[in-house]
Design a protein around this motif. Structure first.
Motif, mmCIF file in Angstrom:
data_model
loop_
_atom_site.group_PDB
_atom_site.id
_atom_site.type_symbol
_atom_site.label_atom_id
_atom_site.label_comp_id
_atom_site.label_asym_id
_atom_site.label_seq_id
_atom_site.Cartn_x
_atom_site.Cartn_y
_atom_site.Cartn_z
ATOM 1 N N LEU A 126 5.652 -0.635 1.394
ATOM 2 C CA LEU A 126 5.003 0.631 1.071
ATOM 3 C C LEU A 126 5.105 1.570 2.264
ATOM 4 C CD1 LEU A 126 1.826 -0.778 -0.676
ATOM 5 C CD2 LEU A 126 3.832 0.232 -1.762
ATOM 6 N N PRO A 127 5.128 2.866 2.020
ATOM 7 C CA PRO A 127 5.165 3.820 3.142
ATOM 8 C C PRO A 127 3.963 3.611 4.068
ATOM 9 C CG PRO A 127 5.491 4.950 1.048
ATOM 10 C CD PRO A 127 5.126 3.533 0.724
ATOM 11 N N ASN A 183 1.927 5.597 5.389
ATOM 12 C CA ASN A 183 0.746 6.410 5.083
ATOM 13 C C ASN A 183 0.221 6.188 3.660
ATOM 14 O OD1 ASN A 183 2.868 7.575 3.751
ATOM 15 N ND2 ASN A 183 2.367 9.677 4.327
ATOM 16 N N TYR A 184 0.688 5.147 2.989
ATOM 17 C CA TYR A 184 0.274 4.890 1.610
ATOM 18 C C TYR A 184 -1.180 4.454 1.549
ATOM 19 C CZ TYR A 184 -0.048 2.785 -3.001
ATOM 20 O OH TYR A 184 -0.436 2.475 -4.278
ATOM 21 N N THR A 185 -1.928 5.052 0.643
ATOM 22 C CA THR A 185 -3.306 4.675 0.386
ATOM 23 C C THR A 185 -3.465 4.441 -1.111
ATOM 24 O OG1 THR A 185 -4.080 6.046 2.207
ATOM 25 C CG2 THR A 185 -5.730 5.366 0.592
ATOM 26 N N PHE A 186 -3.937 3.257 -1.476
ATOM 27 C CA PHE A 186 -4.146 2.960 -2.883
ATOM 28 C C PHE A 186 -5.375 3.703 -3.377
ATOM 29 C CE2 PHE A 186 -6.303 0.457 -6.153
ATOM 30 C CZ PHE A 186 -5.317 0.455 -7.135
ATOM 31 N N LYS A 187 -5.239 4.379 -4.505
ATOM 32 C CA LYS A 187 -6.354 5.079 -5.127
ATOM 33 C C LYS A 187 -6.466 4.600 -6.559
ATOM 34 C CE LYS A 187 -5.916 9.072 -2.180
ATOM 35 N NZ LYS A 187 -5.295 10.355 -2.014
#
Length: 135
Positions: free
Chosen positions: A100-101, A103-107
């Motif tokens: 995953l990148p 800066n990826y944040t799961f929402k």
């Protein structure tokens, strides 16, 4: 350490989705009966799990035709194992390598995506207009 329980559906159906992950991680495969009453298979199943070291993972699922969810999970946890009980988890060996990148944040989207009314509101909508109602 990992072990794969190659159970799941009965008879002529097999959903080997998690098997690729087991192969790629050189896991041990089995489909032993996890019921204590199974004099032929239970002793070997408990011996194998008893020899697993540390926090180990049991992938896959029990055989619906032979034993039960509670006997499977009880046996695994009694030896310190964690169960990832989805035998139909496809392409897991590939998906574990997808990065995953940074800066990826799961929402999580908690909204079902549809506007809805409470049941009591639907009843009043129906009485106002019998030809349609809100979903």
């Amino acid at each position: 350490s990992a072990i794969v329980w190659a159970g799941g559906d009965c008879h002529n159906a097999m959903k080997p989705g998690v098997m690729d992950f087991g192969v790629s991680n050189r896991a041990f495969f089995t489909d032993l009966d996890t019921r204590v009453e199974s004099a032929d298979e239970y002793p070997l199943a408990t011996e194998i799990l008893g020899e697993m070291e540390g926090d180990f993972l049991v992938m896959g699922w029990h055989s619906y035709c032979k034993d039960y969810e509670h006997t499977f999970t009880t046996l695994a946890s009694s030896h310190g194992g964690r169960v990832h009980g989805l035998n139909t988890n496809p392409n897991l060996s590939f998906m574990t390598h997808v990065k995953l990148p940074a800066n990826y944040t799961f929402k999580n989207n908690h909204s079902p995506g549809l506007e809805w009314e409470r049941p009591e509101q639907r009843e009043s909508s129906r009485s106002d207009s019998s030809s349609s109602y809100a979903v």
